[in-house]
Design a protein around this motif. Structure first.
Motif, PDB file in Angstrom:
ATOM      1  N   GLY A  47       0.895  -1.352   0.038  1.00  0.00           N
ATOM      2  CA  GLY A  47      -0.070   0.001   0.126  1.00  0.00           C
ATOM      3  C   GLY A  47       1.011   1.123  -0.124  1.00  0.00           C
ATOM      4  O   GLY A  47       0.324   2.315  -0.246  1.00  0.00           O
ATOM      5  N   ARG A 109      -2.446  -5.402   6.170  1.00  0.00           N
ATOM      6  CA  ARG A 109      -2.627  -4.033   5.439  1.00  0.00           C
ATOM      7  C   ARG A 109      -4.147  -3.822   5.281  1.00  0.00           C
ATOM      8  O   ARG A 109      -4.885  -4.808   5.203  1.00  0.00           O
ATOM      9  CB  ARG A 109      -2.183  -4.280   3.870  1.00  0.00           C
ATOM     10  CG  ARG A 109      -2.614  -3.260   3.038  1.00  0.00           C
ATOM     11  CD  ARG A 109      -2.296  -3.312   1.621  1.00  0.00           C
ATOM     12  NE  ARG A 109      -2.691  -2.149   0.921  1.00  0.00           N
ATOM     13  CZ  ARG A 109      -2.665  -2.139  -0.489  1.00  0.00           C
ATOM     14  NH1 ARG A 109      -2.580  -3.217  -1.137  1.00  0.00           N
ATOM     15  NH2 ARG A 109      -3.246  -1.196  -1.083  1.00  0.00           N
ATOM     16  N   GLY A 110      -4.376  -2.669   5.875  1.00  0.00           N
ATOM     17  CA  GLY A 110      -5.924  -2.140   5.965  1.00  0.00           C
ATOM     18  C   GLY A 110      -6.428  -2.377   7.228  1.00  0.00           C
ATOM     19  O   GLY A 110      -7.424  -2.025   7.423  1.00  0.00           O
ATOM     20  N   ASN A 163     -12.187   8.424   3.720  1.00  0.00           N
ATOM     21  CA  ASN A 163     -11.917   7.035   3.587  1.00  0.00           C
ATOM     22  C   ASN A 163     -13.122   6.274   3.106  1.00  0.00           C
ATOM     23  O   ASN A 163     -13.199   5.444   2.283  1.00  0.00           O
ATOM     24  CB  ASN A 163     -11.473   6.240   4.948  1.00  0.00           C
ATOM     25  CG  ASN A 163      -9.991   6.554   4.794  1.00  0.00           C
ATOM     26  OD1 ASN A 163      -9.338   6.914   4.030  1.00  0.00           O
ATOM     27  ND2 ASN A 163      -9.475   6.397   6.113  1.00  0.00           N
ATOM     28  N   TYR A 167     -13.771   4.660  -0.298  1.00  0.00           N
ATOM     29  CA  TYR A 167     -14.225   3.197  -0.557  1.00  0.00           C
ATOM     30  C   TYR A 167     -15.368   3.037  -1.605  1.00  0.00           C
ATOM     31  O   TYR A 167     -15.254   2.380  -2.443  1.00  0.00           O
ATOM     32  CB  TYR A 167     -14.594   2.697   0.783  1.00  0.00           C
ATOM     33  CG  TYR A 167     -15.270   1.326   0.953  1.00  0.00           C
ATOM     34  CD1 TYR A 167     -14.480   0.223   0.967  1.00  0.00           C
ATOM     35  CD2 TYR A 167     -16.615   1.407   1.147  1.00  0.00           C
ATOM     36  CE1 TYR A 167     -15.192  -1.086   0.733  1.00  0.00           C
ATOM     37  CE2 TYR A 167     -17.185   0.186   1.013  1.00  0.00           C
ATOM     38  CZ  TYR A 167     -16.595  -0.970   1.003  1.00  0.00           C
ATOM     39  OH  TYR A 167     -17.245  -2.348   1.194  1.00  0.00           O
ATOM     40  N   TYR A 168     -16.045   4.182  -1.593  1.00  0.00           N
ATOM     41  CA  TYR A 168     -17.226   4.077  -2.465  1.00  0.00           C
ATOM     42  C   TYR A 168     -16.934   4.474  -3.937  1.00  0.00           C
ATOM     43  O   TYR A 168     -17.577   3.957  -4.820  1.00  0.00           O
ATOM     44  CB  TYR A 168     -18.348   5.066  -1.969  1.00  0.00           C
ATOM     45  CG  TYR A 168     -19.380   4.356  -0.955  1.00  0.00           C
ATOM     46  CD1 TYR A 168     -20.109   3.270  -0.990  1.00  0.00           C
ATOM     47  CD2 TYR A 168     -19.177   4.741   0.439  1.00  0.00           C
ATOM     48  CE1 TYR A 168     -20.655   2.571  -0.159  1.00  0.00           C
ATOM     49  CE2 TYR A 168     -19.949   4.211   1.408  1.00  0.00           C
ATOM     50  CZ  TYR A 168     -20.426   3.120   1.197  1.00  0.00           C
ATOM     51  OH  TYR A 168     -21.335   2.538   2.242  1.00  0.00           O
ATOM     52  N   LYS A 170     -14.004   3.232  -5.008  1.00  0.00           N
ATOM     53  CA  LYS A 170     -13.283   1.890  -5.442  1.00  0.00           C
ATOM     54  C   LYS A 170     -11.726   2.294  -5.377  1.00  0.00           C
ATOM     55  O   LYS A 170     -11.092   1.799  -6.119  1.00  0.00           O
ATOM     56  CB  LYS A 170     -13.727   1.343  -6.555  1.00  0.00           C
ATOM     57  CG  LYS A 170     -15.183   0.946  -6.558  1.00  0.00           C
ATOM     58  CD  LYS A 170     -15.453  -0.397  -7.054  1.00  0.00           C
ATOM     59  CE  LYS A 170     -16.910  -0.841  -7.185  1.00  0.00           C
ATOM     60  NZ  LYS A 170     -17.640  -0.877  -5.765  1.00  0.00           N
ATOM     61  N   LYS A 172     -10.161   2.472  -2.437  1.00  0.00           N
ATOM     62  CA  LYS A 172      -9.692   1.809  -0.990  1.00  0.00           C
ATOM     63  C   LYS A 172     -10.577   0.629  -0.926  1.00  0.00           C
ATOM     64  O   LYS A 172     -11.824   0.428  -1.274  1.00  0.00           O
ATOM     65  CB  LYS A 172     -10.001   2.796   0.223  1.00  0.00           C
ATOM     66  CG  LYS A 172      -9.283   4.258   0.106  1.00  0.00           C
ATOM     67  CD  LYS A 172      -9.433   4.767   1.657  1.00  0.00           C
ATOM     68  CE  LYS A 172      -8.760   4.228   2.498  1.00  0.00           C
ATOM     69  NZ  LYS A 172      -7.508   3.837   2.952  1.00  0.00           N
ATOM     70  N   LYS A 173      -9.928  -0.305  -0.351  1.00  0.00           N
ATOM     71  CA  LYS A 173     -10.610  -1.748   0.180  1.00  0.00           C
ATOM     72  C   LYS A 173     -11.243  -1.844   1.276  1.00  0.00           C
ATOM     73  O   LYS A 173     -12.301  -2.472   1.250  1.00  0.00           O
ATOM     74  CB  LYS A 173      -9.476  -2.585   0.121  1.00  0.00           C
ATOM     75  CG  LYS A 173      -8.891  -2.883  -1.556  1.00  0.00           C
ATOM     76  CD  LYS A 173      -7.854  -3.977  -1.307  1.00  0.00           C
ATOM     77  CE  LYS A 173      -7.075  -4.245  -2.666  1.00  0.00           C
ATOM     78  NZ  LYS A 173      -6.162  -5.012  -2.629  1.00  0.00           N
ATOM     79  N   GLU A 174     -11.078  -0.857   2.261  1.00  0.00           N
ATOM     80  CA  GLU A 174     -11.546  -0.577   3.410  1.00  0.00           C
ATOM     81  C   GLU A 174     -12.236   0.758   3.746  1.00  0.00           C
ATOM     82  O   GLU A 174     -11.482   1.680   3.365  1.00  0.00           O
ATOM     83  CB  GLU A 174     -10.964  -0.972   4.648  1.00  0.00           C
ATOM     84  CG  GLU A 174      -9.895  -2.421   4.461  1.00  0.00           C
ATOM     85  CD  GLU A 174      -8.677  -2.360   3.712  1.00  0.00           C
ATOM     86  OE1 GLU A 174      -8.459  -1.218   3.454  1.00  0.00           O
ATOM     87  OE2 GLU A 174      -8.267  -3.508   3.185  1.00  0.00           O
TER      88      GLU A 174
END
Length: 176
Positions: A47, A109-110, A163, A167-168, A170, A172-174
């Motif tokens: 990351g 990670r995350g 964040n 995320y929304y 796409k 970020k994964k979290e």
């Protein structure tokens, strides 16, 4: 109170911009070059990439340069070039230092690390700016503890909102 909030955001804007823009520009070669530390875990992880570090820093510096240009018109505090660079790069350095220690503690990670995840970049930005431009830092942050308190209260909220947005869309994964 509103003036303190606006001033705090103004002073932190290079750091506030560089941190999420590192995600936007991220990807590619990791800063740790895929290497492990002596404990067998990644030094930083995938990351933290050169594209993110450079892209985020450049975006923060651009915002800071714009602020420098507007400083005579906006009575919220002026910037030095050193402060602009150290706030921008320091934010990302703080995030990398946090990632290093999270890996040492076994966090993947995350993985969430409340408050540390939200304030790591502030600590990095402040530390680097204090080291390289102590006069600017003292005049703008140490002269008013309310500015520091405001940054420490607002930053976790801003961090969470950006964040969730990342995320929304796409990036970020979290969502944290």
């Amino acid at each position: 109170m509103l003036e303190i909030i606006i001033t705090a955001v103004w002073l932190m804007l290079p750091a506030y911009i560089s941190n999420p823009m590192a995600v936007v520009f991220g990807g590619g070669t990791p800063v740790d070059l895929g290497k492990n530390w002596k404990d067998g875990r990644r030094i930083l992880g995938d990351g933290k990439t050169f594209r993110g570090l450079i892209g985020g820093t450049v975006c923060g510096v651009i915002i800071g340069l714009i602020q420098m240009w507007f400083s005579p018109l906006v009575p919220l505090g002026s910037f030095t070039l050193t402060a602009v660079i150290t706030l921008s790069f320091g934010a990302l350095l703080g995030d990398m230092v946090k990632s290093f220690f999270k890996r040492r503690l076994g966090y993947s990670r995350g993985a969430k690390l409340p408050l540390i995840d939200q304030l790591d970049f502030v600590a990095g930005a402040w530390f680097l700016t204090y080291v390289f431009d102590p006069r600017w830092f003292s005049e703008n942050f140490l002269s008013s503890p309310w500015i520091i308190i405001t940054v420490l209260i607002l930053t976790p909220l801003f961090h969470r909102l950006t964040n969730i947005f990342g995320y929304y869309i796409k990036l970020k994964k979290e969502p944290w």
